[in-house]
Design an enzyme around this catalytic site. Structure first.
Site, PDB file in Angstrom:
ATOM      1  N   SER A  42     -31.494 -48.016  15.094  1.00  0.00           N
ATOM      2  CA  SER A  42     -32.447 -47.049  15.381  1.00  0.00           C
ATOM      3  C   SER A  42     -32.006 -45.928  16.329  1.00  0.00           C
ATOM      4  O   SER A  42     -32.650 -44.799  16.483  1.00  0.00           O
ATOM      5  CB  SER A  42     -33.569 -47.555  15.766  1.00  0.00           C
ATOM      6  OG  SER A  42     -33.715 -48.443  16.786  1.00  0.00           O
ATOM      7  N   ASP A 337     -40.884 -44.577  23.417  1.00  0.00           N
ATOM      8  CA  ASP A 337     -41.594 -45.897  23.147  1.00  0.00           C
ATOM      9  C   ASP A 337     -40.891 -46.711  23.802  1.00  0.00           C
ATOM     10  O   ASP A 337     -39.948 -46.668  24.533  1.00  0.00           O
ATOM     11  CB  ASP A 337     -41.874 -46.084  21.687  1.00  0.00           C
ATOM     12  CG  ASP A 337     -40.391 -46.486  20.690  1.00  0.00           C
ATOM     13  OD1 ASP A 337     -39.552 -46.968  21.153  1.00  0.00           O
ATOM     14  OD2 ASP A 337     -40.519 -46.221  19.645  1.00  0.00           O
ATOM     15  N   HIS A 340     -37.117 -47.141  22.501  1.00  0.00           N
ATOM     16  CA  HIS A 340     -36.066 -45.898  22.172  1.00  0.00           C
ATOM     17  C   HIS A 340     -36.101 -44.798  23.291  1.00  0.00           C
ATOM     18  O   HIS A 340     -37.234 -44.631  23.900  1.00  0.00           O
ATOM     19  CB  HIS A 340     -36.335 -45.317  20.891  1.00  0.00           C
ATOM     20  CG  HIS A 340     -36.424 -46.555  20.039  1.00  0.00           C
ATOM     21  ND1 HIS A 340     -37.474 -46.985  19.367  1.00  0.00           N
ATOM     22  CD2 HIS A 340     -35.351 -47.013  19.194  1.00  0.00           C
ATOM     23  CE1 HIS A 340     -37.162 -48.056  18.544  1.00  0.00           C
ATOM     24  NE2 HIS A 340     -35.762 -48.248  18.211  1.00  0.00           N
TER      25      HIS A 340
END
Ligand SMILES: *[C@@H]1O[C@H](CO)[C@@H](O)[C@H](O)[C@H]1NC(C)=O
Ligand SMILES: *[C@@H]1O[C@H](CO)[C@@H](O)[C@H](O)[C@H]1NC(C)=O
Ligand SMILES: *[C@@H]1O[C@H](CO)[C@@H](O)[C@H](O)[C@H]1NC(C)=O
Ligand SMILES: *[C@@H]1O[C@H](CO)[C@@H](O)[C@H](O)[C@H]1NC(C)=O
Length: 373
Positions: A42, A337, A340
């Site tokens: 991610s 978040d 991340h």
């Protein structure tokens, strides 16, 4: 349908086919162009997971993701751009598109992004929910084949050998067991063997890309897992210190010590193999501890989420918890978040990958890798 209509139809198909093949012939790479191929999780995903069957835990295709740069969610786990977007910019390339984007099939000469949120080096990490490293490399081999067909063997080989291949991988392999239940962690293998398997699988991926012509590889190492607001909240809701000294970060360090040794070994085995490692582990801790030194204000609390440190992974309200808050000055936060970085933190890390000195970037930095032959 009349014969004439069929004729006209096939004629127009032929015309559009010809103009299409004409236009693809014309997208020869600009002078000195070097492609960028992106693999991993991610941290590097730019939307591949929008196109697979997975869970909202591994997707970011809803607001407020994307609010800063694109004004709409793209699948990037960020308020805006992610690390590979900045690397592409520094290398004077357009934004590199996700492999699974159906509209993208003709622009592979600039590179492709195969990264998938949740992916690990091990097939069993988030199995069925992400595109693991092995599958990403298989997709790359298909692209390599297409490039050979389109450009011819010699030109394709040149493109692939001048290209730079960047990776963010391993964090999910080690992090997933801790996220499942932080108070009763069950590792799938004893730590040493776990690290050995992850590193051996990354080594296999590198060798397969090398066999296709790849020579220049850039990596970020595995982050300090217990520094992420999500894990900190799960482990200790009251602590004020930035990072908890816990098993999760210990296994990340075990990996980060063994990883450069594997690359040194490959450097001896594979002629022309060159690489760069950015110390993401150290760089993130530094940024969390001294945010103001780098133009940030908040290194511990996430911008988007709920609960202590906004450590609930609830940004966007679609992951089981509806309530969440979003900060005002997102560019002053390190975390968007609870797992991340923000766009501004991504830019900070991308700069370190691109032009970092030897304290932070081992061997070559990416700028040197791009400019190297
Ligand atoms: C995605 O998952 C749903 C529900 O499990 C299933 O019905 C659907 O066929 C799957 N789609 C793909 C493309 O695999
Ligand atoms: C890759 O990981 C698997 C576990 O997923 C392991 O069985 C295998 O031995 C590893 N590959 C290598 C080359 O070590
Ligand atoms: C995690 O493990 C602990 C200890 O075994 C158990 O009490 C708890 O219910 C587990 N939590 C979850 C969410 O499974
Ligand atoms: C949580 O952190 C606080 C402050 O750092 C510490 O006093 C406390 O012992 C910790 N609790 C646990 C369960 O680790």
């Amino acid at each position: 349908m009349s014969v004439l209509a069929v004729y006209l139809l096939s004629y127009s198909v032929l015309i559009s086919y010809l103009s299409l093949s004409h236009s693809t012939d014309n997208i020869n790479p600009p002078e000195n162009h070097k492609a960028l191929f992106i693999f991993g999780d991610s941290l590097f995903d730019v939307g591949n997971n929008d196109y697979i069957n997975t869970t909202t835990l591994l997707q970011a295709n809803f607001p407020p993701y994307g609010e800063t740069f694109f004004n709409y969610p793209t699948g990037r786990f960020s308020d805006g751009l992610v690390i590979p977007d900045f690397i592409a910019e520094y290398a004077k390339l357009p934004l590199i598109q996700p492999y699974l984007n159906p509209g993208y099939c003709d622009h592979y000469i600039y590179g492709v992004n195969f990264a998938s949120a949740g992916a690990g080096a091990l097939v069993e990490t988030n199995e069925g929910l992400a595109i693991n490293l092995k599958a990403q490399v298989n997709y790359f081999k298909q692209i390599s084949k297409q490039l050979r067909q389109k450009l011819g063997e010699v030109e394709a080989r040149e493109l692939l050998s001048k290209a730079v291949y960047i990776f963010s991988i391993g964090g999910n392999d080690y992090g997933t067991p801790f996220l499942a239940n932080s108070s009763a962690v069950v590792l799938p293998y004893p730590p040493q063997q776990f690290v050995h398997f992850v590193i051996a699988n990354i080594s296999t991926a590198i060798k397969e890309i090398y066999d296709q012509g790849g020579r220049k590889f850039g990596f970020v190492n595995v982050g300090p897992l217990n520094c992420f607001p999500l894990l900190r909240m799960a482990i200790n809701k009251t602590t004020t210190s930035a990072c908890l000294e816990e098993e999760a970060s210990a296994i990340a360090r075990l990996h980060n010590n063994a990883f450069p040794k594997m690359l040194e070994k490959l450097e001896k085995q594979l002629m022309g193999f060159t690489y760069s490692i950015m110390d993401f582990y150290g760089a993130l801790i530094e940024l969390m501890n001294y945010p103001s030194k780098y133009g940030f204000e908040e290194g511990n609390v996430a911008c988007c989420g709920g609960g202590p440190y906004r450590g609930d992974y609830s940004c966007g309200g679609k992951r089981g918890i509806k309530e969440y808050e979003v900060c005002k000055n997102v560019d002053k936060y390190v975390f968007f978040d609870s797992l991340h970085p923000t766009q501004s933190a991504a830019q900070h890390f991308a700069k370190l990958m691109w032009s970092g000195n030897r304290d932070i970037t081992e061997n070559y930095n990416l700028e040197r890798l791009f400019n190297y032959s």
